[in-house]
Design an enzyme around this catalytic site. Structure first.
Site, PDB file in Angstrom:
ATOM      1  N   THR A 125      30.676  89.505  16.935  1.00 14.79           N
ATOM      2  CA  THR A 125      30.906  90.703  16.121  1.00 14.79           C
ATOM      3  C   THR A 125      31.345  91.910  16.955  1.00 14.79           C
ATOM      4  OG1 THR A 125      29.299  89.952  14.521  1.00 14.79           O
ATOM      5  CG2 THR A 125      29.777  92.296  14.507  1.00 14.79           C
ATOM      6  N   ALA A 129      35.299  94.088  13.603  1.00 14.76           N
ATOM      7  CA  ALA A 129      35.406  92.650  13.322  1.00 14.76           C
ATOM      8  C   ALA A 129      34.039  92.131  12.906  1.00 14.76           C
ATOM      9  CB  ALA A 129      35.922  91.898  14.550  1.00 14.76           C
ATOM     10  N   GLY A 130      33.734  92.290  11.640  1.00 12.46           N
ATOM     11  CA  GLY A 130      32.472  91.796  11.076  1.00 12.46           C
ATOM     12  C   GLY A 130      32.757  90.508  10.339  1.00 12.46           C
ATOM     13  N   SER A 131      32.837  90.605   9.011  1.00 14.07           N
ATOM     14  CA  SER A 131      33.236  89.432   8.222  1.00 14.07           C
ATOM     15  C   SER A 131      34.608  88.948   8.664  1.00 14.07           C
ATOM     16  CB  SER A 131      33.267  89.789   6.732  1.00 14.07           C
ATOM     17  OG  SER A 131      31.968  90.060   6.267  1.00 14.07           O
ATOM     18  N   ILE A 156      24.483  92.609  18.860  1.00 12.83           N
ATOM     19  CA  ILE A 156      24.238  91.289  19.451  1.00 12.83           C
ATOM     20  C   ILE A 156      22.731  91.044  19.549  1.00 12.83           C
ATOM     21  CG2 ILE A 156      24.644  89.807  21.447  1.00 12.83           C
ATOM     22  CD1 ILE A 156      27.175  90.656  19.701  1.00 12.83           C
ATOM     23  N   GLY A 339       1.953  95.583  -6.015  1.00 12.12           N
ATOM     24  CA  GLY A 339       2.022  96.903  -6.646  1.00 12.12           C
ATOM     25  C   GLY A 339       2.116  98.006  -5.605  1.00 12.12           C
ATOM     26  N   GLU A 363      25.337  86.256  10.372  1.00 15.13           N
ATOM     27  CA  GLU A 363      25.976  84.927  10.414  1.00 15.13           C
ATOM     28  C   GLU A 363      26.735  84.643   9.125  1.00 15.13           C
ATOM     29  OE1 GLU A 363      24.107  81.581  12.340  1.00 15.13           O
ATOM     30  OE2 GLU A 363      22.689  82.942  13.310  1.00 15.13           O
ATOM     31  N   GLY A 364      27.405  85.666   8.629  1.00 10.34           N
ATOM     32  CA  GLY A 364      28.184  85.563   7.400  1.00 10.34           C
ATOM     33  C   GLY A 364      27.402  86.076   6.215  1.00 10.34           C
ATOM     34  N   SER A 366      26.381  86.873   2.264  1.00 13.06           N
ATOM     35  CA  SER A 366      26.339  85.961   1.118  1.00 13.06           C
ATOM     36  C   SER A 366      27.734  85.809   0.499  1.00 13.06           C
ATOM     37  CB  SER A 366      25.354  86.482   0.075  1.00 13.06           C
ATOM     38  OG  SER A 366      24.030  86.303   0.542  1.00 13.06           O
TER      39      SER A 366
END
Lengths: 384, 260
Positions: A125, A129-131, A156, A339, A363-364, A366
């Site tokens: 990452t 530059a993520g996804s 990291i 509660g 790691e990606g 959802s």
């Protein structure tokens, strides 16, 4: 549910559970509060041989597979998802070497990882530059018998604490993702520095830092596989590591559920334990069912990975997607059952809710998992 | 350095029941564990080996299922294991037990250090360790909380007392009984547990250890258990209230009355 584990896997699970209960649970709140790295726990895991469960025996491991790693990660995560990440993040850093490294690289790095003498980290990452991991800007320029790395890796896991880093960097910008390559960089290499430690919502016992390369020279022998294989190696690594994140999610979910179940039986309102109320019972039933379903999917996926199946991208993505969504839902419901007490930091469940969130992101995300799953499904349909 | 650790299998302390007729522990159906104090002895033995080199032999006297405790000890780092087991040992008190263990140790042969937990959590006598050293005619230091220095010939240890500790120097071989302040036992290791699974502890009978039959079991035990009972709980004390000077005077009178 009986998952028909082998005798050795039962031994591994029970030992990890014992360590989680006796060593991690009593200190989980401390490390969450202080954000210190739990080195004393890493030492216990190392001395108990847990770092080597998924590594081959010829490199000092116990010869198990991803399922063995998942069992350990799940058990540790029941007590603390953050401390468990020191373990799981090392697996992520070790996998590129295990899957694609040369015999020399395996011999050089894996025994110390198996023995827990050295932690590992995986660096892909970056700020932009993520996804979109393909748009990494870190470069590795070959000069004679060396590569020279320049660029900054972000968020990291294990950075600063680990000794062995697997790094994805571009050796040929013109080729885009096909120009990425994977390298091993050892801590202490000149030109390698660590940025400030990030302050996070959850998994606060885990160290998250930048790894900064400034004309960092490494031997050409540290290239994993060959130039241009970086992205393939990263994707194959994720295929094997995502069940691990999923196992972390299952552990967090189970840990939160255990607390909620105990609390519901002792908390009295309207003259009876709240577990007597159908509203609470149905929540517990849903939580228990979701956790078991997630566990079943994770173990089945891990077994598929361990069988040597050629493509596991879809299944790994499904396991990670489902388990992480379950973790978030179950941990949130656990807070609901507690509660007002659940919202207080003196009680343990809010931490599970904070820790669960990351499993839907790293790691990606959802969303990326859904992309992977859908792409695989469509590809399979075309092939028919 | 050869270190021998003597351990005992005891009922898990969370689950102790006494047979009201025989006044002995009910062992059936109760989970057995390594005597908690012996865990510190095992850990220290493994640490001594890591410090000085050598090997660790773990020894126990007990029924055949005591083999499980020996396997657990191997999982914790012991190298070899010896089980002395014989119907003739049944009914042994601490004297006969320590004689039996000492006989087994003579058969094991050369050793430098013997480590025992300070006492067992079931009988609580703290006599077996000292008994072994007596039978072997070697020095003993009880309640050891730290092994400060150790060489092939001698050791310097700290021995816990009620007020503090003594520093004791002793020649080797020597027997130490240890307290929980000595160390924090490590978790078992997977490789140790795998080794333990396939390990085969030596099994010796009364004949194997060349023991005098008359000194074994019930016959060799001078102790007779007449009765085991739970003492009456102490009654609460009397609280004196009022002005400090008056209370002090009253207390002095009361103490005089009970002739303290």
């Amino acid at each position: 549910m009986d998952y028909l584990l082998t005798e050795q896997q039962v031994m591994i699970r029970d030992l990890a559970r014992k360590i989680a209960e006796e060593k991690i649970r009593p200190v989980a709140a401390h490390y969450d509060e202080t954000e210190e790295f739990a080195w004393p726990i890493m030492k216990v895991l190392a001395d108990s041989d847990l770092f080597g469960v998924y590594l081959p025996e010829q490199y000092g491991g116990l010869g198990g597979g991803i399922l063995d790693m998942c069992l350990v990660t799940e058990e540790l995560s029941k007590a603390c998802g953050g401390i468990a990440l020191g373990y799981a993040g090392t697996g992520l850093g070790a996998l590129p070497i295990l899957l694609h490294g040369s015999e020399e690289q395996k011999k050089k790095y894996l025994p110390d990882i198996a023995a827990g003498k050295k932690l590992a980290a995986f660096c892909i990452t970056e700020a932009e530059a993520g996804s979109d991991a393909g748009s990494i800007k870190t470069t590795a320029r070959k000069e004679g018998g060396k590569y020279i790395l320049n660029g900054t890796k972000q968020w990291i896991t294990n950075a600063g604490e680990a000794e062995i880093y697997t790094v994805i960097a571009s050796t040929d910008k013109s080729k885009g993702v096909r120009g990425a390559s994977a390298f091993v960089v050892e801590k202490g290499t000149k030109g390698m520095e660590f940025g400030k430690k990030e302050k996070k919502l959850g998994i606060r016992a885990s160290a998250t830092r930048e790894v900064i390369f400034t004309d960092c020279e490494i031997p050409a022998a540290n290239l994993i596989s060959r130039e241009g294989m970086g992205f393939v190696i990263a994707l194959k690594t994720f295929d094997c590591s995502r069940p691990g994140v999923a196992a972390q999610a299952v552990g967090i979910a189970q840990g939160a559920l255990d607390h909620a179940l105990d609390y519901s039986r002792t908390r009295v309102q309207f003259d009876q334990p709240i577990s007597a109320f159908q509203a609470v019972q149905h929540m517990l039933a849903d939580m228990g069912t979701q956790v078991e379903a997630a566990r079943a999917l994770v173990y089945a996926t891990a077994r598929m990975v361990d069988s040597g199946a050629k493509s596991v991208a879809k299944e790994s993505a499904m396991a990670k997607l489902f388990a992480s969504e379950v973790a978030m839902k179950v941990a949130t419901d656990a807070v609901q059952i507690f509660g007002g007490y659940g919202y207080m930091r003196d009680y343990p469940v809010e931490k599970y809710m904070r820790d669960a969130k990351i499993t839907q992101i790293y790691e990606g995300t959802s969303q990326i998992q859904r992309n992977v799953i859908a792409a695989s499904m469509i590809k399979e349909a075309i092939k028919k | 350095m050869h270190i021998i650790v003597c351990i005992k299998q005891v009922p898990n302390t969370t689950d102790v029941r006494i047979d009201p007729v025989t006044n002995t522990l009910i062992r059936e159906g109760v989970e057995s564990v390594i005597n908690p104090f012996d865990a510190y002895a095992i850990e220290e033995a493994v640490r001594l080996r890591e410090r000085c080199g050598g090997r660790v032999t773990v020894l126990t006297m007990g029924p055949p299922q005591a083999e499980n405790a020996l396997r657990e000890a191997i999982g914790l780092g012991c190298d070899e294991a010896v089980l002395v087991s014989d119907r003739k040992f049944a009914g042994s008190d601490t004297w006969a037990t320590s004689y039996t263990l000492a006989s087994a140790i003579k058969k094991i042969g050369d050793f430098d250090v013997i480590l025992c937990g300070k006492q067992a959590s079931d009988g609580d006598t703290a006599q077996v360790g000292p008994g072994i050293s007596t039978h072997l005619d070697i020095p003993q230091v009880t309640y050891v909380k730290k092994i400060e220095e150790i060489s092939a010939e001698k050791a310097k240890v700290e021995r816990m007392t009620e007020e503090g500790y003594d520093v004791v120097e002793t020649p080797l071989p020597c027997l130490f009984t240890v307290v929980k302040e000595l160390n924090t036992p490590r978790m078992p290791s997977l490789k140790g547990m795998l080794r333990a699974k396939s390990a085969k502890p030596l099994k010796w009978t009364a004949e194997d250890i060349e023991a005098d039959p008359a000194a074994l079991g019930l016959d060799g035990s001078p102790t007779r258990v007449i009765k085991i009972f739970t003492p009456e709980p102490r009654k609460g004390g009397e609280m004196l209230k009022g002005d400090t000077a008056d209370v002090a005077a009253e207390l002095a009178e009361l103490l005089k009355d009970i002739a303290l």
